[in-house]
Design an enzyme around this catalytic site. Structure first.
Site, PDB file in Angstrom:
ATOM      1  NE  ARG A  16      39.961  38.674  37.198  1.00  0.00           N
ATOM      2  CZ  ARG A  16      39.227  39.712  37.628  1.00  0.00           C
ATOM      3  NH1 ARG A  16      38.560  40.454  36.775  1.00  0.00           N
ATOM      4  NH2 ARG A  16      39.171  39.993  38.902  1.00  0.00           N
ATOM      5  CB  THR A  80      42.110  38.011  52.546  1.00  0.00           C
ATOM      6  OG1 THR A  80      40.790  37.659  53.003  1.00  0.00           O
ATOM      7  CG2 THR A  80      42.042  38.282  51.064  1.00  0.00           C
TER       8      THR A  80
END
Ligand code: UD1
Ligand code: MG
Length: 445
Positions: A16, A80
């Site tokens: 992004r 993660t």
């Protein structure tokens, strides 16, 4: 104290940001985002820091190394929890406390890492949470004062979504136990990822409970887009200015001043409006930087006055009571005690001796297209306006240089050097000129 290690998850692409640069390398206050996390960890007494990086990101690994951190590569971004587990081989010999944090949270303070270590001691584990209305975060469900579970927003039901306590992404535990639990993670969830947030469930099976430390939302801001980068920059600037003001720095319009992460402003330094500090600036007690000046890699001493509209570039050393005025640029030069360059000058690769005075338009011609050469201006020298000093050249103590000179040879102490053509006066010339012009015009009509 128990030894401390930190793992920073930084393998994300940061799509992004729409940038070829890895997200964690974007800068805030002149330091990459990752650098802020490393610095905060160091501030919390963490000696071993491991960054988890993506295969193409050599720049991230080089930067981590430059800050004394190790790095590992996560071949594929499987989540993660998987990312944290990638640090296991490197920390296999580490017996101590571990904290895991995300690499895109530049505002986390050392105190928050410190608090997570303190909180984990008794139950064995701790996470950091904060209150937020945002839907971007995992929900932290607390029961009986301890963490029950963290549910990703995407996996949460309506009741869990209504919880406003959010997961920051900071987790502290005993290192060996942590990696034991991380090895057991599975990816049975909406995103098919190995979640770091599932670790507390494995800890619970070993009878280890997880404390929840509450932190301010302002510290937990993550950077995912250019707009969030700008917001984090604003927050960091506010923090740096507040720290400076608390430390006794005078700022008439703090909101207009831009500081770097490493700017050193001593008490009673006075900074005018719209001043920009690049990296490596020291403004010492009792120095004044006036409005619209740009400083980088410069050291300004007590009583010195810089600006308005001055530019100090790397290697500029402005000694006590020296004056650098408007539209004066100084680079790799020492301006010694009480020397003055008050208007429109370029001083590069030079020494300006104590008490010397450089007139408006003085230029050190330091570059011949190949090399940089040195200009040595002695103590008490006076350089007349619009003078070019063609380096290498030395003007010895106490010498005068007449205005408009181009100096290519050394000038002796207390001498006068002047290179401009001698003045000539033709009396009555102007009157004759005007009469001739008038006559010519009349003849044309
Ligand atoms: C994560 C947390 C969420 C928390 C939020 C806080 C999980 C499952 N969820 O969600 O509970 O509220 O952060 O911001 O942990 N990363 C890697 N490798 C991977 C995946 C991620 O290194 O395989 C890094 C990313 O670069 C990033 C960090 O881990 O720095 C967080 O990853 P991200 O995908 O942003 O997690 P969130 O979905 O935001
Ligand atoms: Mg995120």
């Amino acid at each position: 104290m128990t030894a401390r290690a930190g793992v920073i998850l930084a393998a994300g692409q940061g799509t992004r940001m729409k940038s070829t640069k890895p997200k964690v390398m974007h800068e805030i206050a002149g330091l990459p985002i990752l650098g802020h996390v490393i610095q905060a960890m160091k501030g919390a007494g963490i000696e071993r820091i491991v960054a988890v990086t993506a295969p193409p990101h050599d720049a991230v690994r080089a930067f981590a190394a430059s800050m004394g951190a190790e790095s590992v590569v996560q071949d594929k971004q499987l989540g993660t929890g998987h990312a944290a587990d990638c640090a296991a081989p490197l920390l296999a010999d580490f017996a101590g406390a571990l904290v895991v944090s995300y690499g895109d949270m530049p505002l986390v303070s050392p105190a928050t890492f410190e608090a997570s270590f303190a909180a984990r001691e008794m139950p064995g584990m701790a996470i950091v949470a904060f209150h937020s209305e945002s839907k971007a975060y995992g929900r932290v469900i607390v029961e009986g004062g301890y963490l029950d579970r963290i549910v990703e927003y995407k996996d949460a039901d309506a009741r869990e979504r209504a919880v406003k306590l959010c997961n920051a992404g900071i987790m502290a535990a005993e290192a060996r136990a942590f990696f034991r639990w991380a090895a057991k993670l599975e990816n049975k969830n909406v995103q098919k990822e190995f979640y770091l947030t599932d670790i507390p469930a494995f800890a619970a099976r070993d009878g280890v409970r997880c404390a929840v430390v509450e932190a301010q939302e302002g510290e937990m801001m993550g950077v995912n887009s250019r707009a969030e980068l700008a917001a984090a920059e604003r927050a960091m600037q506010r923090r740096l200015r507040d720290k400076a003001l608390d430390g006794g720095v005078g700022m008439t319009a703090p909101e207009t001043i831009y500081l770097s992460h490493d700017t050193v402003l001593e008490p009673d330094a006075q900074i005018g409006p719209y001043v920009v500090m690049g990296r490596g600036v020291i403004v010492r007690a009792g120095a004044t930087i006036k409005a619209f000046s740009h400083l980088e890699g410069a050291d300004v001493a007590k009583g010195a006055i810089v600006g308005p509209y001055a530019r100090l570039r790397p290697g500029a050393v402005i000694e006590e009571d020296a004056h650098i005025g408007n539209f004066v640029e100084v680079k790799m030069a020492r301006v010694e005690k009480g020397a003055k360059a008050n208007h429109l000058a370029y001083i590069g690769d030079a020494r300006v001796g104590a008490g010397a005075n450089l007139g408006a338009g003085t230029i050190t011609c330091n570059y011949d297209g190949f090399d940089k050469n040195f200009t040595d201006i002695g103590a008490g020298v006076f350089i007349g306006s619009d003078t070019a000093l063609v380096a290498p050249v030395k003007i010895a103590d106490g010498a005068y240089v007449g205005a408009g000179s181009v100096i290519t040879k050394d000038v002796g102490a207390d001498a006068l050097a002047v290179t401009r053509a001698e003045q000539r006066e033709v009396s009555g010339w102007a009157e004759k000129f005007r009469t001739r012009k008038k006559f010519e015009k009349a003849a044309k009509k």
